[in-house]
Design an enzyme around this catalytic site. Structure first.
Site, PDB file in Angstrom:
ATOM      1  N   SER A 162      33.045  43.803  36.509  1.00  0.00           N
ATOM      2  CA  SER A 162      33.399  42.436  36.469  1.00  0.00           C
ATOM      3  C   SER A 162      32.333  41.550  36.611  1.00  0.00           C
ATOM      4  CB  SER A 162      34.656  42.181  37.485  1.00  0.00           C
ATOM      5  OG  SER A 162      34.854  40.770  37.746  1.00  0.00           O
ATOM      6  N   TYR A 175      38.510  43.416  45.750  1.00  0.00           N
ATOM      7  CA  TYR A 175      38.157  43.505  44.536  1.00  0.00           C
ATOM      8  C   TYR A 175      36.615  43.568  44.330  1.00  0.00           C
ATOM      9  CZ  TYR A 175      38.501  42.364  39.448  1.00  0.00           C
ATOM     10  OH  TYR A 175      38.326  42.306  38.041  1.00  0.00           O
TER      11      TYR A 175
HETATM   12  N1  LIG Z   1      41.359  39.743  33.855  1.00  0.00           N
HETATM   13  C1  LIG Z   1      40.303  39.193  34.330  1.00  0.00           C
HETATM   14  O1  LIG Z   1      39.946  38.263  34.656  1.00  0.00           O
HETATM   15  C2  LIG Z   1      39.185  40.351  34.714  1.00  0.00           C
HETATM   16  C3  LIG Z   1      37.703  40.019  34.548  1.00  0.00           C
HETATM   17  C4  LIG Z   1      36.716  40.937  34.960  1.00  0.00           C
HETATM   18  C5  LIG Z   1      37.093  42.301  34.790  1.00  0.00           C
HETATM   19  N2  LIG Z   1      38.476  42.654  34.541  1.00  0.00           N
HETATM   20  C6  LIG Z   1      38.822  44.164  34.562  1.00  0.00           C
HETATM   21  O2  LIG Z   1      39.133  44.674  33.421  1.00  0.00           O
HETATM   22  C7  LIG Z   1      40.124  45.698  33.543  1.00  0.00           C
HETATM   23  C8  LIG Z   1      41.240  45.559  32.925  1.00  0.00           C
HETATM   24  O3  LIG Z   1      42.113  44.716  33.692  1.00  0.00           O
HETATM   25  P1  LIG Z   1      43.032  43.507  32.813  1.00  0.00           P
HETATM   26  O4  LIG Z   1      42.596  42.057  33.432  1.00  0.00           O
HETATM   27  O5  LIG Z   1      43.049  43.966  31.465  1.00  0.00           O
HETATM   28  O6  LIG Z   1      44.304  43.821  33.404  1.00  0.00           O
HETATM   29  P2  LIG Z   1      45.787  44.264  33.146  1.00  0.00           P
HETATM   30  O7  LIG Z   1      46.608  44.076  34.753  1.00  0.00           O
HETATM   31  O8  LIG Z   1      46.286  43.260  32.139  1.00  0.00           O
HETATM   32  O9  LIG Z   1      45.691  45.488  32.871  1.00  0.00           O
HETATM   33  C9  LIG Z   1      45.579  46.596  33.517  1.00  0.00           C
HETATM   34  C10 LIG Z   1      46.203  47.995  33.052  1.00  0.00           C
HETATM   35  O10 LIG Z   1      45.715  48.932  33.872  1.00  0.00           O
HETATM   36  C11 LIG Z   1      46.885  49.800  34.239  1.00  0.00           C
HETATM   37  N3  LIG Z   1      46.757  50.407  35.439  1.00  0.00           N
HETATM   38  C12 LIG Z   1      46.797  49.727  36.639  1.00  0.00           C
HETATM   39  N4  LIG Z   1      46.452  50.722  37.858  1.00  0.00           N
HETATM   40  C13 LIG Z   1      46.482  52.000  37.123  1.00  0.00           C
HETATM   41  C14 LIG Z   1      46.163  53.443  37.583  1.00  0.00           C
HETATM   42  N5  LIG Z   1      46.222  53.499  38.755  1.00  0.00           N
HETATM   43  N6  LIG Z   1      46.243  54.153  36.654  1.00  0.00           N
HETATM   44  C15 LIG Z   1      46.213  53.983  35.207  1.00  0.00           C
HETATM   45  N7  LIG Z   1      46.244  52.798  34.647  1.00  0.00           N
HETATM   46  C16 LIG Z   1      46.452  51.717  35.655  1.00  0.00           C
HETATM   47  C17 LIG Z   1      47.860  48.699  34.321  1.00  0.00           C
HETATM   48  O11 LIG Z   1      49.350  49.510  34.219  1.00  0.00           O
HETATM   49  C18 LIG Z   1      47.612  47.975  33.128  1.00  0.00           C
HETATM   50  O12 LIG Z   1      48.203  48.455  31.832  1.00  0.00           O
HETATM   51  C19 LIG Z   1      40.030  45.850  35.242  1.00  0.00           C
HETATM   52  O13 LIG Z   1      39.202  46.759  35.807  1.00  0.00           O
HETATM   53  C20 LIG Z   1      39.594  44.810  35.590  1.00  0.00           C
HETATM   54  O14 LIG Z   1      39.153  44.646  37.003  1.00  0.00           O
HETATM   55  C21 LIG Z   1      39.432  41.990  34.349  1.00  0.00           C
END
Ligand SMILES: NC(=O)c1ccc[n+]([C@@H]2O[C@H](COP(=O)([O-])OP(=O)(O)OC[C@H]3O[C@@H](n4cnc5c(N)ncnc54)[C@H](O)[C@@H]3O)[C@@H](O)[C@H]2O)c1
Length: 296
Positions: A162, A175
């Protein structure tokens, strides 16, 4: 490289000799957290290249919905696994290899977020966040990388950190700590693969800024943080924001960067650019000021 230092790839991390090779038509990609947000968009974008996709998620139904949304659902398969569980990830890797054969691309993407400061985050939130965001990546590597090494075929690992792995953000301490860990782990992984002579495995590190997904909803569902700062941050970040990228935009960028063999994939809202540059400047200044006389 100075004497005594272990070998490392260029910090710029480009490995153009391998660019794109892992992402070819018919090759196999694993996407953890593929049931929602960035993971779902990545799975669809990779499937558009003709890759076969193993969609891994804690929620089986969400993984199945992503498979159904692939351009050729028959070339995908859903796997239910908790990335925080090392045994479950080993069994998942066996099931993926039985279904698809050797894996060419591992996307360690699953992640969660909890609101709380460095001193008020609960023990259970620390354990959950580090368990999924850090151990989840470690477990993905332990489960899949040995097979990638043995297969000797073009391969790549994409770890999702991130922008919160490159600059702090008050109110989400666990986080931020987890994402700094993923950045360090992934840079080390790159250098270890180089040191081990595993040049057929490229590494990319995805550091997005805000992306419109369900991640903040998950933090909201977990309940009200005990301290005001974390509550305010949670409320502000959960509201619709104009400065967020789309999951599809980030997935498109990640695939384009992997095809070019890039290590660093960093996209953030303009308000953060200056803060990150300032942090890097302050670190360089500290090294120049503090080192002389101490290291010969
Ligand atoms: N959304 C943002 O602003 C953002 C920014 C930077 C980085 N990220 C990173 O991107 C990645 C994806 O996040 P997102 O924003 O798409 O979130 P999201 O909540 O839309 O999707 C996350 C997915 O991971 C799954 N998940 C959660 N815990 C789990 C586990 N223990 N085992 C298997 N699957 C699991 C959830 O069921 C969900 O389908 C994460 O690592 C997040 O930290 C997100």
């Amino acid at each position: 490289m100075a004497a005594g230092e272990p070998p490392h790839r260029d910090a710029g991390g480009q490995d153009p000799a391998m660019s794109g090779a892992a992402l070819a038509e018919g090759h196999v990609a694993v996407v953890t957290g593929g049931g929602s947000g960035i993971g779902r968009a990545l799975a669809i974008r990779l499937a558009q290249l003709g890759m076969r996709i193993a969609v891994v998620d804690l929620k089986r139904e969400a993984a199945e919905a992503t498979v159904a949304a692939l351009p050729h659902p028959a070339r995908g398969r859903a796997f239910a696994a908790d990335v925080a569980d090392a045994g479950a990830m080993r069994r998942c890797a066996e099931a993926v290899s039985a279904a698809f054969g050797p894996v060419n691309l591992l996307c360690n993407n699953a992640g969660i977020l909890r609101a709380g400061t460095a001193w008020t985050t609960s023990e259970s939130d620390w354990a959950l966040t580090l368990g999924i965001n850090v151990r989840g990546v470690v477990n993905g590597l332990a489960a899949f990388v040995p097979g990638m090494i043995d297969a000797g075929k073009p391969a790549r690992i994409l770890n999702t950190a991130s922008i919160g792995g490159l600059c702090p953000a008050p109110g989400v301490a666990s986080y931020i700590a987890s994402k700094y860990a993923v950045v360090g782990l992934t840079e080390t992984l790159r250098d270890e693969l180089a040191a081990g002579g595993h040049d057929h495995i490229g590494v990319s590190l995805l550091c997005p800024g805000g992306v419109a997904t369900d991640i903040w909803q998950g933090a909201n569902d977990a309940g009200r943080p005990s301290d005001r700062l974390a509550r305010d941050v949670l409320q502000a970040m959960s509201a619709p924001r104009p400065d967020q990228a789309s999951a599809e935009g980030i997935a498109g960028l990640a695939v384009e960067a992997m095809l070019a063999g890039r290590f660093w994939i960093v996209a953030a809202q303009p308000s953060l650019h200056g803060r990150i540059a300032e942090r890097h400047r302050a670190i360089s200044e500290a090294i120049g000021r503090d080192s002389p006389g101490l290291y010969g």
